[in-house]
Structures are given as C-alpha cells and as structure tokens.
Motif scaffolding. Structure first.
Motif, short mmCIF file in Angstrom:
data_model
loop_
_atom_site.label_atom_id
_atom_site.label_comp_id
_atom_site.label_asym_id
_atom_site.label_seq_id
_atom_site.Cartn_x
_atom_site.Cartn_y
_atom_site.Cartn_z
N ASN A 149 28.77 44.49 140.15
CA ASN A 149 27.67 44.75 139.22
C ASN A 149 26.35 44.88 139.98
O ASN A 149 25.56 45.77 139.70
CB ASN A 149 27.60 43.64 138.17
CG ASN A 149 26.72 44.01 137.01
OD1 ASN A 149 26.89 45.05 136.42
ND2 ASN A 149 25.78 43.14 136.70
N THR A 191 24.31 48.43 139.98
CA THR A 191 23.00 48.49 139.33
C THR A 191 21.89 48.88 140.31
O THR A 191 20.84 49.33 139.87
CB THR A 191 22.64 47.14 138.66
OG1 THR A 191 22.73 46.09 139.61
CG2 THR A 191 23.56 46.86 137.50
N ARG A 226 27.08 49.45 134.64
CA ARG A 226 27.26 48.02 134.89
C ARG A 226 28.74 47.67 134.78
O ARG A 226 29.44 48.19 133.93
CB ARG A 226 26.47 47.20 133.88
CG ARG A 226 24.98 47.42 133.97
CD ARG A 226 24.27 46.51 132.98
NE ARG A 226 22.84 46.58 133.19
CZ ARG A 226 22.18 45.81 134.06
NH1 ARG A 226 22.81 44.92 134.77
NH2 ARG A 226 20.88 45.94 134.19
N THR A 227 29.18 46.76 135.64
CA THR A 227 30.55 46.28 135.54
C THR A 227 30.65 45.04 134.67
O THR A 227 31.74 44.63 134.31
CB THR A 227 31.13 45.98 136.94
OG1 THR A 227 30.35 45.00 137.59
CG2 THR A 227 31.19 47.23 137.79
N LEU A 228 29.50 44.46 134.32
CA LEU A 228 29.44 43.31 133.40
C LEU A 228 28.51 43.66 132.25
O LEU A 228 27.48 44.30 132.44
CB LEU A 228 28.90 42.07 134.11
CG LEU A 228 29.77 41.46 135.20
CD1 LEU A 228 29.02 40.33 135.90
CD2 LEU A 228 31.07 40.93 134.63
N LYS A 259 28.08 38.69 130.32
CA LYS A 259 28.79 38.44 131.58
C LYS A 259 30.31 38.66 131.47
O LYS A 259 31.08 38.09 132.22
CB LYS A 259 28.51 37.03 132.12
CG LYS A 259 27.05 36.72 132.33
CD LYS A 259 26.49 37.53 133.45
CE LYS A 259 25.06 37.11 133.71
NZ LYS A 259 24.32 38.06 134.46
N SER A 268 32.91 44.95 131.61
CA SER A 268 32.78 46.14 130.76
C SER A 268 33.97 47.06 131.01
O SER A 268 34.75 46.85 131.96
CB SER A 268 31.48 46.87 131.08
OG SER A 268 31.52 47.38 132.41
N GLY A 317 33.67 48.43 134.37
CA GLY A 317 34.04 47.44 135.39
C GLY A 317 35.55 47.32 135.55
O GLY A 317 36.06 47.20 136.66
#
Length: 71
Positions: free
Chosen positions: A33, A37, A43-45, A49, A52, A55
């Motif tokens: 993340n 970013t 975003r992977t989160l 938290k 995603s 992610g």
C-alpha cells in the motif's frame, strides 16, 4: 516426462501454502500500500485497513510470480 513422487507433491503443497500465508500477511499489504500510494492513486488497503480488490489481485500476481520463480 519425469514423474513426481508423492513426497515431492507434499513438499510443493506445504511450501506453496507457507508462501501463501507469508504473502497474505497484513504487514505486506501495508508495505505494498505504501509503495502503490507513492506512485498512483490505487490502494491495496481500504480505509478500514482491509485488503481491497486491487490489493488481492496484486498479491495474487506476486504469489504467481514467486511460485514461477521457485520452480
């Protein structure tokens, strides 16, 4: 074509499971993340938290490349 023994299959399965557990660790999602970013808006989160969809896809691709590299 060479045959694979049961012991080799079990070893591959155990190592793949261990690799999956390592790649799905929350700290690695936080690391990716931070990396994503810095360079993009993805975003992977999410805001809670949690991983995603992006992610999960990224970590699936990472898992695939690592498995390919160790074979």
């Amino acid at each position: 074509m060479a045959t694979v023994s049961l012991q080799q299959k079990i070893t591959i399965a155990i190592l793949s499971a261990l690799l999956y557990v390592i790649i799905s660790l929350p700290i690695l999602f936080a690391l990716t993340n931070c990396l994503f970013t810095q360079f993009s808006e993805y975003r992977t989160l999410d805001e809670h938290k949690n991983p995603s969809l992006f992610g999960i896809i990224v970590h699936g691709v990472i898992f695939g490349f690592v498995v390919l590299a160790i074979m």
